[in-house]
Design an enzyme around this catalytic site. Structure first.
Site, PDB file in Angstrom:
ATOM      1  N   ASN A  21      50.924  38.327  43.361  1.00 16.19           N
ATOM      2  CA  ASN A  21      52.314  39.572  42.618  1.00 16.19           C
ATOM      3  C   ASN A  21      51.893  40.417  43.643  1.00 16.19           C
ATOM      4  O   ASN A  21      51.680  41.599  43.221  1.00 16.19           O
ATOM      5  CB  ASN A  21      50.860  40.060  41.111  1.00 16.19           C
ATOM      6  CG  ASN A  21      49.649  39.745  42.077  1.00 16.19           C
ATOM      7  OD1 ASN A  21      49.390  39.673  43.236  1.00 16.19           O
ATOM      8  ND2 ASN A  21      48.803  39.973  41.150  1.00 16.19           N
ATOM      9  N   ARG A  62      40.590  46.519  46.328  1.00 19.21           N
ATOM     10  CA  ARG A  62      39.935  46.980  45.737  1.00 19.21           C
ATOM     11  C   ARG A  62      38.811  48.151  45.901  1.00 19.21           C
ATOM     12  O   ARG A  62      39.173  49.080  46.391  1.00 19.21           O
ATOM     13  CB  ARG A  62      38.666  45.941  46.079  1.00 19.21           C
ATOM     14  CG  ARG A  62      38.949  44.248  46.040  1.00 19.21           C
ATOM     15  CD  ARG A  62      39.223  44.493  44.265  1.00 19.21           C
ATOM     16  NE  ARG A  62      40.135  42.532  44.025  1.00 19.21           N
ATOM     17  CZ  ARG A  62      41.160  42.010  43.761  1.00 19.21           C
ATOM     18  NH1 ARG A  62      42.077  42.935  43.989  1.00 19.21           N
ATOM     19  NH2 ARG A  62      41.489  41.096  43.724  1.00 19.21           N
ATOM     20  N   GLN A  79      34.827  46.187  37.356  1.00 15.82           N
ATOM     21  CA  GLN A  79      35.786  46.694  36.275  1.00 15.82           C
ATOM     22  C   GLN A  79      35.182  45.283  34.958  1.00 15.82           C
ATOM     23  O   GLN A  79      34.894  43.863  35.022  1.00 15.82           O
ATOM     24  CB  GLN A  79      36.973  45.283  37.290  1.00 15.82           C
ATOM     25  CG  GLN A  79      37.005  46.601  37.990  1.00 15.82           C
ATOM     26  CD  GLN A  79      38.423  46.112  38.719  1.00 15.82           C
ATOM     27  OE1 GLN A  79      39.094  47.013  38.943  1.00 15.82           O
ATOM     28  NE2 GLN A  79      39.228  45.044  38.419  1.00 15.82           N
ATOM     29  N   HIS A 131      43.172  48.766  35.922  1.00 14.95           N
ATOM     30  CA  HIS A 131      43.855  48.015  36.902  1.00 14.95           C
ATOM     31  C   HIS A 131      44.685  46.640  36.259  1.00 14.95           C
ATOM     32  O   HIS A 131      44.738  45.802  35.877  1.00 14.95           O
ATOM     33  CB  HIS A 131      42.627  46.616  37.449  1.00 14.95           C
ATOM     34  CG  HIS A 131      43.230  45.935  38.686  1.00 14.95           C
ATOM     35  ND1 HIS A 131      41.381  45.456  39.516  1.00 14.95           N
ATOM     36  CD2 HIS A 131      43.976  46.204  39.668  1.00 14.95           C
ATOM     37  CE1 HIS A 131      42.602  44.621  40.887  1.00 14.95           C
ATOM     38  NE2 HIS A 131      43.902  45.149  40.510  1.00 14.95           N
TER      39      HIS A 131
END
Length: 401
Positions: free
Chosen positions: A147, A285, A314, A333
């Protein structure tokens, strides 16, 4: 029989989709550096399906159960009463995504007596205590490059949204207004700006290539210098310190892994070196940044905008200051979990599992930890240690939701 615990995010609030906006996906033959896409023996899902949520199961159930294994899929991952914690004792493999990470802390690894492998369905394994994984002989793997381009596109989208003041302008439409002056009082052109990436690996280099047609001046900071031919092609300026890069850039984008050496690299002191009114983009991050320092820089005007889709922990609690700070372009995210990316990282996860169960070598580019040490791409991109400290705060999301 092996037990595999797979931690995925919840289905859409309207239920798992029966149809999709598009009927197919463009066919991608290979990644820009020539690395081949995932090559499992087969897949049991249609490309473009929602695979990253609980009902999608990464398309793994048929394959695993037909081979006699047990698959547990859950979104419950935080707090001592989570399904993840209840299932860990006899789990052999734990799979999760960076977008809804199963924080594999030293304490969890110690309790998981049968654990042999931790797989990141995506890129970035900082939600695992890599030091503890090394000490317990656990393999850590991720689907490198699956990705990267998806994230780079998100960087471009976020940069343009902030520089052109898109989000406030869109909101005036929703409110029924035609407030052009309000829309453009913070709107600029990207053309001519100096743009710098912290790290020029797969994502960072892709961002630089996407930025070039906008007529920007390009900079990068990386301990691994790019080939001279690439520097010439993109007219790049190389920097050896964050201070040097930040002083000249109008836009700084973070594209480096999180490990102890990069944790909180953006803080009150380093932000002093940024040009006043710079934009900071972070799709890497959340813990690369000191949370409160970023919010304060937006309040003071030192930063003109902050955008990205990564948080720490998260999911982020409802009172996380990044939800309410001014001039932000935050999303949950999502940058690396487009339906296109999910097709690749689900296939890559299956490839890793096939290699594991068939005693075949896992691709070197997928390895982070193996044999008690950093391995493969992990040896190139990570440092030993632990970056999971504070992850217990994720449990507060359930209480505030």
């Amino acid at each position: 029989m092996a037990k595999i615990v797979c931690v995925l995010y919840d289905d859409p609030v309207t239920g798992y989709p029966k149809t999709y906006a598009r009927d197919d996906l463009p066919k991608i033959e290979s990644y820009p550096d020539g690395q081949s896409l995932p090559t499992p023996r087969a897949i049991d899902f249609p490309p473009g399906a929602l695979l990253g949520s609980v009902s999608g199961e990464l398309g793994l159930r048929k394959y695993l159960e037909s081979n006699g294994h047990q698959l547990v899929v859950t979104s419950s991952k935080d707090g001592g009463d989570s399904v993840l914690d209840r299932e860990l004792a006899d789990a052999e493999i734990v799979i999760s995504q960076p977008f809804w990470p199963a924080y594999m802390t030293a304490e969890r690894i110690k309790r998981a007596k049968r654990l042999k492998m931790i797989v990141t369905a995506g890129i970035g394994s900082d939600h695992t205590d890599l030091q503890a994984a090394m000490e317990h002989g656990i393999t850590v793997a991720e689907v490198t490059y699956c990705n990267s381009n998806s994230v780079a596109e998100h960087v471009m989208m976020t940069t343009l949204a902030l520089v052109r003041n898109y989000l406030p302008s869109y909101n005036w439409v929703l409110k029924g207004g035609w407030n052009i002056a309000d829309c453009v009082e913070r709107s600029y052109d990207l053309e001519g700006m100096h743009v710098g990436t912290v790290a020029a690996g797969r994502i960072g280099l892709r961002v630089l290539r996407l930025m070039k047609p906008f007529g920007t001046h390009l900079h990068y900071l990386d301990r691994h210098r790019l080939p001279a031919s690439v520097e010439k092609e993109l007219n790049l300026t190389h920097h050896t310190s964050l201070e040097s890069l930040a002083k000249v850039c109008d836009v700084v984008t973070l594209n480096c892994p999180l490990h102890p050496e990069t944790e909180h690299m953006i803080n009150a002191d380093s932000l002093k070196h940024f040009k006043r009114g710079a934009y900071l983009i972070n799709t890497a991050r959340g813990k690369l940044c000191d949370r409160d320092a970023v919010a304060a820089a937006l309040e003071s005007g030192q930063l003109a905008g902050y955008g990205g889709d990564v948080w720490f922990p998260q999911p982020a609690p409802a009172d996380h200051p990044w939800r309410s700070m001014p001039h932000h372009g935050m999303t949950p995210h999502i940058s690396g979990t487009s339906l296109s990316a999910q097709t690749r990282y689900a296939a890559g996860t299956r490839e890793i599992l096939e290699c594991y169960f068939e005693n075949r070598p896992i691709r070197n580019e997928y390895l982070i930890v193996q044999g008690g040490k950093l391995a493969g791409v992990g040896a190139h991109s990570y440092s030993a240690g632990n970056a999971t400290g504070g992850s217990e705060e994720a449990a507060r999301f359930r209480k505030s939701a």
